[in-house]
Design a protein around this motif. Structure first.
Motif, PDB file in Angstrom:
ATOM      1  N   GLU B 192       0.835  -1.192   0.000  1.00  0.00           N
ATOM      2  CA  GLU B 192       0.000   0.000   0.000  1.00  0.00           C
ATOM      3  C   GLU B 192       0.878   1.255   0.000  1.00  0.00           C
ATOM      4  O   GLU B 192       0.649   2.192  -0.767  1.00  0.00           O
ATOM      5  CB  GLU B 192      -0.894  -0.038   1.242  1.00  0.00           C
ATOM      6  N   LYS B 292      -6.156  -1.715  -1.414  1.00  0.00           N
ATOM      7  CA  LYS B 292      -6.162  -2.618  -0.248  1.00  0.00           C
ATOM      8  C   LYS B 292      -6.333  -4.073  -0.680  1.00  0.00           C
ATOM      9  O   LYS B 292      -5.809  -4.981  -0.034  1.00  0.00           O
ATOM     10  CB  LYS B 292      -7.244  -2.196   0.753  1.00  0.00           C
ATOM     11  N   LEU B 293      -7.054  -4.281  -1.777  1.00  0.00           N
ATOM     12  CA  LEU B 293      -7.160  -5.649  -2.289  1.00  0.00           C
ATOM     13  C   LEU B 293      -5.834  -6.080  -2.909  1.00  0.00           C
ATOM     14  O   LEU B 293      -5.379  -7.212  -2.706  1.00  0.00           O
ATOM     15  CB  LEU B 293      -8.279  -5.765  -3.329  1.00  0.00           C
ATOM     16  N   VAL B 294      -5.204  -5.173  -3.651  1.00  0.00           N
ATOM     17  CA  VAL B 294      -3.899  -5.503  -4.253  1.00  0.00           C
ATOM     18  C   VAL B 294      -2.917  -5.886  -3.145  1.00  0.00           C
ATOM     19  O   VAL B 294      -2.190  -6.878  -3.259  1.00  0.00           O
ATOM     20  CB  VAL B 294      -3.374  -4.324  -5.092  1.00  0.00           C
ATOM     21  N   LYS B 295      -2.933  -5.127  -2.065  1.00  0.00           N
ATOM     22  CA  LYS B 295      -2.080  -5.477  -0.922  1.00  0.00           C
ATOM     23  C   LYS B 295      -2.388  -6.890  -0.424  1.00  0.00           C
ATOM     24  O   LYS B 295      -1.487  -7.661  -0.098  1.00  0.00           O
ATOM     25  CB  LYS B 295      -2.286  -4.454   0.199  1.00  0.00           C
ATOM     26  N   ALA B 296      -3.681  -7.212  -0.367  1.00  0.00           N
ATOM     27  CA  ALA B 296      -4.086  -8.517   0.191  1.00  0.00           C
ATOM     28  C   ALA B 296      -3.644  -9.685  -0.681  1.00  0.00           C
ATOM     29  O   ALA B 296      -3.395 -10.773  -0.169  1.00  0.00           O
ATOM     30  CB  ALA B 296      -5.605  -8.548   0.392  1.00  0.00           C
TER      31      ALA B 296
END
Lengths: 407, 407
Positions: B192, B292-296
């Motif tokens: 992020e 935040k999804l990319v981080k996940a």
């Protein structure tokens, strides 16, 4: 008695179906369109009005995942033919609504479970074909996969069987979109369905058995009419899963054209896990299905239509023999994005997918295809379908020993 | 009186900080580590035990976004020095907790608002520097940006000022990670924060004014010690925003090395809108912040450590003049991923970021840097910091007119 038609869905393909139904309203009784979001159906009706059609057509709200709601609407409007061009997740509930009421059912793509990608072959065996007996018992006509591919390409295969060969050796379906939408990246239809087609195993039917490959593993250059030399990749697709049942001794393969840019974007998204249909949890605890977010950030396919230029070429290269003499035939259609937009306000991919189910509906209404059972397109007479498609804007051409000519 | 230390955060950098604090426990009183997820702090303590350290260190649960909770914990454990290596979103609440209690504050990266990317320069002016007077009034030592970059590179600039030039003309900070983690794609620290650094405007200070570029717009090949020829791109980074205040007449630029693969993945994600910090709504109505999804879906940076190999080179090329005579000096450090993992169980990027705040804490504990006000690293004596860093595992080397030699 004129037959009343209910269209389910209000996306890009539904737009084409509705316009074509309106253009051919004399073939039918009352016209209806149902969508979870009724305002989307209203918008399609407005676009029909803008083209000057005065035909009566009514919008209805519908949760197509609820088969009782589907049956209730069918009874309320006395629908005789249901054209299902909603999401791929509603096939089985809409079909059940038809079985419960006796209405004919037509769809353009295979049923999918939102939580599963690329189930075991043949795909039709997982859902649709399990309802064959129920359709026959109820006397319900259910025509599966009556879009372009699957659909028209199945009829091309049947035409080759009927008019060219007594033994079919191979069917290679090639789908090339040589058009350009002018965006950095976009999918031509629902991104969720588009990507789901390519994230799983690529099944082809070769040497009498299912063969497994990965997407973009097997590529081949094709030299096709109008669109020229194009690279297409062995891909998983619905029609392979029904044609392989009728043509058990033939190789059945589906090839889809992709540019390097599409492959790069797809590869990045897939390798990062962003095409997964399985939810992941963010650091904040939110459960998100990555593919659904990717869909949300990509352009709405129907928004591409005004700027879309260029042509598509989709066809079947069928090899076989007649009286022991080998031969081949390429049966195909070329469609133009801009012409599609000018006629019905949609791009070419939606146009090629949306016109064929209308042809199927007309043939059901006329009785030619009203077979009172479940059928894939290759099980039905091909010539009346293809000739009608020519009248409706998707003319068939053939390259055979005599050259390149109209059907 | 020995000073008690509280570490806030339990990620990869906190792991390094905790190990280094444990190694140098004789400099301090009691040791503490606080995290929203206390089990992560427990895990760090276990890894310290595995290295044979018997030092007393206590884990605490803490919501660092709540300044009262921070102050309460500081009072409870009587902490004198707080090392904030939590998320970049907690700086201001942790600093407030220090101001309220009189504890010294040390961080390694600038404060960020989760909903804003790349605010107007100088970035420190948006949050931290607004608390300067409050720190001075409370007699609180607050050392900003005491990681490697920002941090050590600020001290390199100050060293050049102190020992090489009476006029500094340009400061080019170059950060090259020539290591390999063996994954298809991963970021070296919190994805992020990593991506947020590159999605906005690239600010540099040149010709006495802020210049604006886009990420990857300006690239330059550098030939550096150990890592060799590498392409680095003009990037936005914290230290430019403080060094430009002290060196108003110099050009201050930050260059970060990127390979073609990283740039491709970044470009795809950014162009699709997947690096946005603004929520988008899925078709199902779920609001999701794409970043935040990319981080996940990306690997946890701390999971990269065991397989990470290769070296980093980070340094300052400073040009200037002394008594009217032009010259240049390159002041740098080379770190090794594998050595970092063997010593503290972290990869090199976390190591270079985590060791410097421990050096800063030791200097505060000894009084050398206990300035009772807010300061960026270049405002503090550079040599004691750099010499201590050499003892702690991050030796400084210098390339000047006499050749390439240790500090």
């Amino acid at each position: 008695m004129a037959k009343n038609v209910l269209i389910i869905g209000a996306g890009g393909v539904a737009q084409v179906v509705a316009h074509k139904i309106a253009q051919n309203a004399k073939e039918f009784g009352t016209l209806h369109i149902a969508s979870r979001t009724v305002s989307k159906a209203d918008k399609i009706i407005s676009s029909i009005r803008e083209k000057g059609h005065t035909v009566e057509i009514t919008a209805h709200p519908l949760d197509a995942m609820d088969s009782n709601a589907v049956a209730e609407l069918i009874r309320k409007i006395d629908a005789n033919i249901v054209i299902n061009v909603g999401s791929a997740f509603v096939n089985m509930t809409v079909l059940q609504g038809c079985i419960d009421t006796g209405a004919a059912y037509i769809d353009t793509a295979i049923h999918e479970d939102p939580e599963k990608v690329c189930e075991i072959p043949p795909w039709y065996g997982n859902y649709e074909w399990k309802r064959r007996e129920a359709c026959e018992a109820a006397g319900v006509t259910a025509i599966l996969g009556a879009g372009f591919d699957p659909g028209v390409v199945n009829a091309y295969a049947r035409l080759a069987e009927d008019e060219y060969f007594d033994k079919v050796e191979s069917i290679d379906i090639v789908d090339i979109n040589a058009g350009s939408h002018g965006r950095w990246f976009a999918t031509n239809f629902d991104p969720e369905i588009n990507f789901r087609e390519f994230t799983g195993t690529v099944y082809s039917w070769q040497k009498g058995a299912w063969q497994e490959n990965k997407m973009f593993e097997v590529g081949r250059e094709w030299d096709l009419p109008v669109v020229g030399k194009q690279t297409a990749y062995l891909s998983g697709h619905d029609e392979v899963h029904s044609l392989s049942a009728r043509y058990k001794d033939a190789d059945v393969r589906f090839w889809m054209g992709f540019g390097a840019h599409y492959i790069n974007v797809f590869t990045v998204l897939q390798n990062l896990g962003l095409l997964s249909e399985q939810p992941v949890k963010t650091a904040e605890g939110l459960e998100v299905v990555p593919l659904k977010l990717v869909k949300a950030v990509l352009p709405d396919p129907s928004s591409l239509a005004p700027d879309y230029e260029g042509k598509t070429c989709i066809g079947d290269l069928v090899k076989g023999s007649l009286n022991g003499k080998s031969g081949e035939v390429f049966i195909y259609n070329v469609a133009d994005h801009k012409e599609a937009f000018n006629e019905v306000g949609s791009q070419g991919i939606s146009y090629t997918a949306g016109v064929p189910p209308v042809a199927a509906a007309i043939l059901v209404a006329r009785g030619t295809w009203d077979v009172k059972k479940m059928a894939n397109v290759e099980e039905l007479p091909a010539r009346p379908f293809l000739e009608l498609l020519g009248d409706l804007g998707l003319p068939t051409r053939v390259i055979d020993a005599t050259g390149d000519h109209p059907l």
